[in-house]
Design a protein around this motif. Structure first.
Motif, PDB file in Angstrom:
ATOM      1  N   UNK A 371       0.813  -1.209   0.000  1.00 21.85           N
ATOM      2  CA  UNK A 371       0.000   0.000   0.000  1.00 21.85           C
ATOM      3  C   UNK A 371       0.854   1.270   0.000  1.00 21.85           C
ATOM      4  N   UNK A 372       2.140   1.144   0.338  1.00 25.46           N
ATOM      5  CA  UNK A 372       3.000   2.320   0.417  1.00 25.46           C
ATOM      6  C   UNK A 372       4.451   1.888   0.567  1.00 25.46           C
ATOM      7  N   UNK A 373       5.332   2.889   0.497  1.00 32.29           N
ATOM      8  CA  UNK A 373       6.745   2.707   0.821  1.00 32.29           C
ATOM      9  C   UNK A 373       7.044   3.566   2.043  1.00 32.29           C
ATOM     10  N   UNK A 374       7.774   3.020   2.989  1.00 28.70           N
ATOM     11  CA  UNK A 374       8.030   3.726   4.245  1.00 28.70           C
ATOM     12  C   UNK A 374       8.920   4.937   4.005  1.00 28.70           C
ATOM     13  N   UNK A 375       8.854   5.885   4.954  1.00 27.32           N
ATOM     14  CA  UNK A 375       9.617   7.109   4.754  1.00 27.32           C
ATOM     15  C   UNK A 375       9.931   7.842   6.033  1.00 27.32           C
ATOM     16  N   UNK A 376       9.977   9.177   5.923  1.00 24.25           N
ATOM     17  CA  UNK A 376      10.339  10.039   7.037  1.00 24.25           C
ATOM     18  C   UNK A 376       9.616  11.378   6.905  1.00 24.25           C
ATOM     19  N   UNK A 377       8.353  11.314   6.435  1.00 21.13           N
ATOM     20  CA  UNK A 377       7.598  12.534   6.175  1.00 21.13           C
ATOM     21  C   UNK A 377       6.818  12.972   7.411  1.00 21.13           C
ATOM     22  N   UNK A 378       6.370  14.233   7.399  1.00 25.64           N
ATOM     23  CA  UNK A 378       5.634  14.765   8.533  1.00 25.64           C
ATOM     24  C   UNK A 378       6.557  15.088   9.686  1.00 25.64           C
ATOM     25  N   UNK A 379       6.040  15.079  10.902  1.00 23.64           N
ATOM     26  CA  UNK A 379       6.838  15.365  12.088  1.00 23.64           C
ATOM     27  C   UNK A 379       7.525  14.087  12.533  1.00 23.64           C
ATOM     28  N   UNK A 380       8.689  13.874  11.990  1.00 24.15           N
ATOM     29  CA  UNK A 380       9.418  12.631  12.230  1.00 24.15           C
ATOM     30  C   UNK A 380      10.899  12.944  12.338  1.00 24.15           C
ATOM     31  N   UNK A 381      11.590  12.271  13.249  1.00 24.73           N
ATOM     32  CA  UNK A 381      13.010  12.543  13.465  1.00 24.73           C
ATOM     33  C   UNK A 381      13.915  11.481  12.863  1.00 24.73           C
ATOM     34  N   UNK A 382      13.330  10.519  12.191  1.00 22.87           N
ATOM     35  CA  UNK A 382      14.138   9.477  11.570  1.00 22.87           C
ATOM     36  C   UNK A 382      13.260   8.551  10.756  1.00 22.87           C
ATOM     37  N   UNK A 383      13.816   7.870   9.754  1.00 20.47           N
ATOM     38  CA  UNK A 383      13.020   6.968   8.914  1.00 20.47           C
ATOM     39  C   UNK A 383      12.363   5.874   9.739  1.00 20.47           C
ATOM     40  N   UNK A 384      11.054   5.774   9.629  1.00 26.35           N
ATOM     41  CA  UNK A 384      10.342   4.728  10.366  1.00 26.35           C
ATOM     42  C   UNK A 384       8.900   4.655   9.881  1.00 26.35           C
ATOM     43  N   UNK A 385       8.222   3.586  10.286  1.00 26.70           N
ATOM     44  CA  UNK A 385       6.790   3.413  10.033  1.00 26.70           C
ATOM     45  C   UNK A 385       6.062   3.450  11.366  1.00 26.70           C
ATOM     46  N   UNK A 386       5.073   4.316  11.459  1.00 24.05           N
ATOM     47  CA  UNK A 386       4.183   4.331  12.630  1.00 24.05           C
ATOM     48  C   UNK A 386       2.910   3.588  12.233  1.00 24.05           C
ATOM     49  N   UNK A 387       2.611   2.501  12.950  1.00 22.89           N
ATOM     50  CA  UNK A 387       1.492   1.625  12.599  1.00 22.89           C
ATOM     51  C   UNK A 387       0.530   1.516  13.777  1.00 22.89           C
ATOM     52  N   UNK A 388      -0.777   1.678  13.482  1.00 23.72           N
ATOM     53  CA  UNK A 388      -1.804   1.587  14.519  1.00 23.72           C
ATOM     54  C   UNK A 388      -2.883   0.585  14.127  1.00 23.72           C
ATOM     55  N   UNK A 389      -3.421  -0.101  15.125  1.00 23.98           N
ATOM     56  CA  UNK A 389      -4.566  -1.001  14.964  1.00 23.98           C
ATOM     57  C   UNK A 389      -5.663  -0.521  15.897  1.00 23.98           C
ATOM     58  N   UNK A 390      -6.857  -0.287  15.347  1.00 21.49           N
ATOM     59  CA  UNK A 390      -8.001   0.185  16.127  1.00 21.49           C
ATOM     60  C   UNK A 390      -9.108  -0.853  16.100  1.00 21.49           C
ATOM     61  N   UNK A 391      -9.708  -1.112  17.253  1.00 26.83           N
ATOM     62  CA  UNK A 391     -10.831  -2.035  17.374  1.00 26.83           C
ATOM     63  C   UNK A 391     -11.960  -1.294  18.071  1.00 26.83           C
ATOM     64  N   UNK A 392     -13.121  -1.241  17.424  1.00 28.83           N
ATOM     65  CA  UNK A 392     -14.268  -0.522  18.000  1.00 28.83           C
ATOM     66  C   UNK A 392     -13.893   0.902  18.397  1.00 28.83           C
ATOM     67  N   UNK A 393     -13.189   1.595  17.493  1.00 28.40           N
ATOM     68  CA  UNK A 393     -12.821   2.999  17.689  1.00 28.40           C
ATOM     69  C   UNK A 393     -11.851   3.208  18.843  1.00 28.40           C
ATOM     70  N   UNK A 394     -11.102   2.180  19.217  1.00 25.75           N
ATOM     71  CA  UNK A 394     -10.140   2.297  20.304  1.00 25.75           C
ATOM     72  C   UNK A 394      -8.804   1.697  19.858  1.00 25.75           C
ATOM     73  N   UNK A 395      -7.735   2.463  20.044  1.00 25.31           N
ATOM     74  CA  UNK A 395      -6.408   1.976  19.668  1.00 25.31           C
ATOM     75  C   UNK A 395      -5.976   0.850  20.603  1.00 25.31           C
ATOM     76  N   UNK A 396      -5.443  -0.235  20.031  1.00 32.10           N
ATOM     77  CA  UNK A 396      -4.971  -1.374  20.817  1.00 32.10           C
ATOM     78  C   UNK A 396      -3.521  -1.657  20.443  1.00 32.10           C
ATOM     79  N   UNK A 397      -2.872  -2.463  21.238  1.00 33.18           N
ATOM     80  CA  UNK A 397      -1.481  -2.829  20.970  1.00 33.18           C
ATOM     81  C   UNK A 397      -1.437  -3.814  19.800  1.00 33.18           C
ATOM     82  N   UNK A 398      -0.882  -3.421  18.649  1.00 28.31           N
ATOM     83  CA  UNK A 398      -0.887  -4.306  17.486  1.00 28.31           C
ATOM     84  C   UNK A 398      -0.103  -5.598  17.691  1.00 28.31           C
ATOM     85  N   UNK A 399       0.835  -5.587  18.637  1.00 24.81           N
ATOM     86  CA  UNK A 399       1.696  -6.754  18.826  1.00 24.81           C
ATOM     87  C   UNK A 399       1.105  -7.794  19.764  1.00 24.81           C
TER      88      UNK A 399
END
Length: 430
Positions: A371-399
């Motif tokens: 779906x994309x290639x990772x980068x360092x755009x926006x307010x970011x201090x180093x190349x990385x991917x920020x990934x979130x998983x939401x269940x019923x409108x609530x963020x949960x630990x993806x791991x």
């Protein structure tokens, strides 16, 4: 230390006179250079600011992003079906414990201990039972509701030192009832007109969420819903969805509840689409973990980190973790290039700081698609991917979150389920 000094002095005394003169001259020159540097160096505001910035950048790069980065919550489009959603809801699955359920939603383990310490019955959660809970503004657990059975509900309310249990046993009469309807407008409005409550509509959309898109149902489509409802003093107190049939464009979609609390099709096959644990082809170092109670190191304020950061080189592939529809794909301020995907009605995933977007809003994706290639755009201090998983409108630990699985019933469980199907199917008439 004294022993070291004595050893050095002994060695010095054993040197010849020329060696002593050479060592003395070197020490004098070194001392003179240090005094001269101190005399001519005058720090200014710019150099001090540069030094402080360098220190801060080093600290932030360890986490790959600022501690108080905001999640663009308002970017996920809402629709009428979201009004029926029930937040903080969970159905117990195989292998679950109270601790594993609540901590994956970011509830502090100390709250879980406080809840379970004097309420030992919570160690006996059964597959298919339902939990609901409420939190305060700081994310601390305030109450937990445990639907033990159709007749018994236990509520645990926070006090100063513990959680106090209350048991509510209803003695109404449970009866099966069938609600049928034809779409004339949206599904929500048509279902309400047919006599379904918001919680019952939510149960229907959740059961069929992997098979069809309720927003794309057409006028004239029909539905039949089998409910077990409790009547007390002539009123419906609570209900449980037994089975549902949706007929759209001449095709029938079924979901029937098994004894494990999950819904399957007429053959006992699982309806949920399985998820990947990681949104990458291989595992990368985690530079900042999920932490809904993370404190800003300077301000001391709670600055939640609602996802997981993976330290990845710019241009690394980012994958959709499950089947779904892209609802956001654009540049979004601090999040940089940002993709959000909706998976059914309960789940959504978010991917931030991307270098290049490979999808567009409205596009359907499959599990494992790039779906994309990772980068360092926006307010970011180093190349990385920020990934979130939401269940019923609530963020949960993806791991650690319990992910949807597409497995079906086998053996004795399947045989018992097929016997149930034979009883339910004739009742889902249109």
């Amino acid at each position: 230390m004294l022993q070291v000094v004595r050893t050095i002095a002994l060695m010095y005394n054993n040197f010849s006179r020329p060696q002593k003169l050479t060592i003395g001259a070197l020490l004098f020159l070194t001392w003179s250079m240090l005094v001269w540097q101190a005399a001519i160096y005058k720090p200014d505001a710019d150099s001090a600011l540069t030094s402080l910035t360098a220190v801060n950048n080093t600290a932030e790069s360890d986490n790959s992003e600022p501690m108080d980065q905001a999640t663009p919550d308002d970017e996920i489009p809402k629709d009428e079906l979201d009004e029926t959603a029930v937040p903080n809801e969970y159905v117990v699955s195989s292998g679950d414990t109270l601790g594993s359920i609540l901590t994956q939603f970011g509830i502090d383990s100390s709250d879980v201990y406080l809840l379970a310490n004097k309420n030992s019955a919570l160690a006996n959660l059964k597959i298919g039972q339902q939990l609901n809970w409420t939190l305060d503004d700081d994310g601390a657990l305030q109450s937990l509701t445990w639907v033990v059975s159709r007749r018994e509900t236990r509520t645990y309310q926070r006090s100063e030192t513990s959680f106090v249990e209350s048991i509510d046993t209803l003695k109404g009469e449970w009866k099966n009832s069938v609600v049928t309807g034809t779409l004339d407008g949206s599904f929500v409005s048509s279902a309400r007109a047919a006599g379904l409550s918001n919680s019952e509509i939510h149960a229907v959309t959740k059961a069929l969420q992997w098979q069809l898109d309720f927003r794309k149902l057409r006028k004239g489509d029909r539905f039949s819903v089998l409910l077990s409802r409790e009547e007390l003093n002539g009123k419906n107190e609570q209900s449980q969805l037994v089975g549902v049939r949706m007929q759209s464009s001449g095709k029938d979609y079924y979901a029937i509840r098994s004894t494990d609390g999950k819904f399957y099709d007429r053959e006992g096959s699982g309806l949920a689409k399985g998820f990947l644990r990681y949104p990458t082809p291989k595992q990368y170092k985690i530079s900042s973990p999920f932490n809904p109670r993370r404190l800003h190191p300077i301000t001391g304020r709670v600055a939640p980190h609602k996802g997981v950061d993976f330290a990845m080189p710019i241009g690394s592939p980012v994958l959709a973790v499950g089947d779904g529809e892209v609802v956001v794909a654009k540049f979004s301020g601090a999040a940089g290039n940002y993709v959000a995907i909706r998976h059914g009605r309960q789940y959504s995933t978010r991917y931030m700081h991307l270098n290049k977007l490979l999808v567009k809003p409205g596009q359907k994706v499959k599990r494992g698609d790039r779906i994309a290639l990772s980068g360092n755009t926006g307010r970011s201090t180093g190349p990385h991917l920020h990934y979130e998983l939401w269940v019923n409108e609530l963020a949960v630990n993806p791991l650690t979150a319990t992910l949807p699985r597409s497995e079906g019933l086998m053996g004795k469980e399947r045989a018992e389920y097929l016997a149930l199907v034979k009883d339910v199917m004739p009742q889902l008439h249109l």
